[in-house]
Design an enzyme around this catalytic site. Structure first.
Site, mmCIF file in Angstrom:
data_model
loop_
_atom_site.group_PDB
_atom_site.id
_atom_site.type_symbol
_atom_site.label_atom_id
_atom_site.label_comp_id
_atom_site.label_asym_id
_atom_site.label_seq_id
_atom_site.Cartn_x
_atom_site.Cartn_y
_atom_site.Cartn_z
ATOM 1 N N TYR A 195 0.794 -1.226 0.000
ATOM 2 C CA TYR A 195 0.000 0.000 0.000
ATOM 3 C C TYR A 195 0.828 1.279 0.000
ATOM 4 O O TYR A 195 0.271 2.366 -0.093
ATOM 5 C CB TYR A 195 -0.950 -0.001 1.204
ATOM 6 C CG TYR A 195 -1.891 -1.175 1.189
ATOM 7 C CD1 TYR A 195 -2.892 -1.269 0.236
ATOM 8 C CD2 TYR A 195 -1.764 -2.207 2.111
ATOM 9 C CE1 TYR A 195 -3.752 -2.358 0.203
ATOM 10 C CE2 TYR A 195 -2.621 -3.297 2.093
ATOM 11 C CZ TYR A 195 -3.610 -3.364 1.136
ATOM 12 O OH TYR A 195 -4.457 -4.440 1.102
ATOM 13 N N HIS A 203 -8.040 2.290 -6.074
ATOM 14 C CA HIS A 203 -7.342 1.349 -5.189
ATOM 15 C C HIS A 203 -5.855 1.646 -5.263
ATOM 16 O O HIS A 203 -5.320 1.882 -6.356
ATOM 17 C CB HIS A 203 -7.587 -0.106 -5.614
ATOM 18 C CG HIS A 203 -9.005 -0.520 -5.453
ATOM 19 N ND1 HIS A 203 -9.525 -0.908 -4.237
ATOM 20 C CD2 HIS A 203 -10.023 -0.583 -6.344
ATOM 21 C CE1 HIS A 203 -10.801 -1.199 -4.396
ATOM 22 N NE2 HIS A 203 -11.128 -1.001 -5.663
#
Length: 157
Positions: free
Chosen positions: A24, A101
């Site tokens: 991430y 995302h």
């Protein structure tokens, strides 16, 4: 006319910067919010940045965006793969949505490859890390400009 974008963030995104930075990235949610505010200013957009670990909050915020004729930039996180409620909220609110995302969900575990949310969005941006949020804002700014030039509202997918 300045358009408002609700930037909605789903579960566990409050842990960005600490949670699996190899997937991430190292940017925190506060970092992403600051970047979005800077970008929104340049694009003449207002943003309302929110995060919740609770599906019902996201549903309520989508409905609120529809009532306010705002756009939505959403990172539904894990709810992408499970939430018919978020799908239905977007469809019923008739709100223009871009899904974002941080990671490329199609290059990860098989259960992450399908998003219930994608089918009711204008588009999906994934795999570009925090930059994906800025790409989403640019897309929504372009839609706003097109609507303004055409004198109409382009809603939904």
């Amino acid at each position: 006319m300045t358009k408002t974008v609700f930037v909605l963030n789903g579960p566990n995104l409050n842990l960005l910067g600490k949670r699996e930075p190899g997937i991430y990235g190292v940017a925190t949610l506060d970092d992403i919010e600051a970047s979005c505010k800077r970008e929104a200013g340049q694009l003449e957009l207002q943003i309302d940045f929110r995060q919740s670990n609770h599906e019902g909050d996201l549903v309520s915020w989508i409905q609120e965006a529809g009532e306010k004729n705002a756009y939505v930039l959403i990172n539904p996180a894990a709810y992408s793969h499970t939430s018919v409620a978020i799908h239905d909220a977007i469809r019923s609110a008739r709100v223009t949505v871009v899904e974002v995302h941080l990671s490329n969900i199609h290059a990860r575990e098989a259960f992450r490859h399908h998003s219930h949310v994608s089918a009711v969005t204008k588009g999906v941006i994934c795999g570009f890390g925090a930059e994906g949020y800025l790409l989403g804002l640019r897309a929504l700014a372009a839609i706003a400009k097109e609507e303004e030039n055409n004198g109409q509202s382009i809603k939904g997918a």
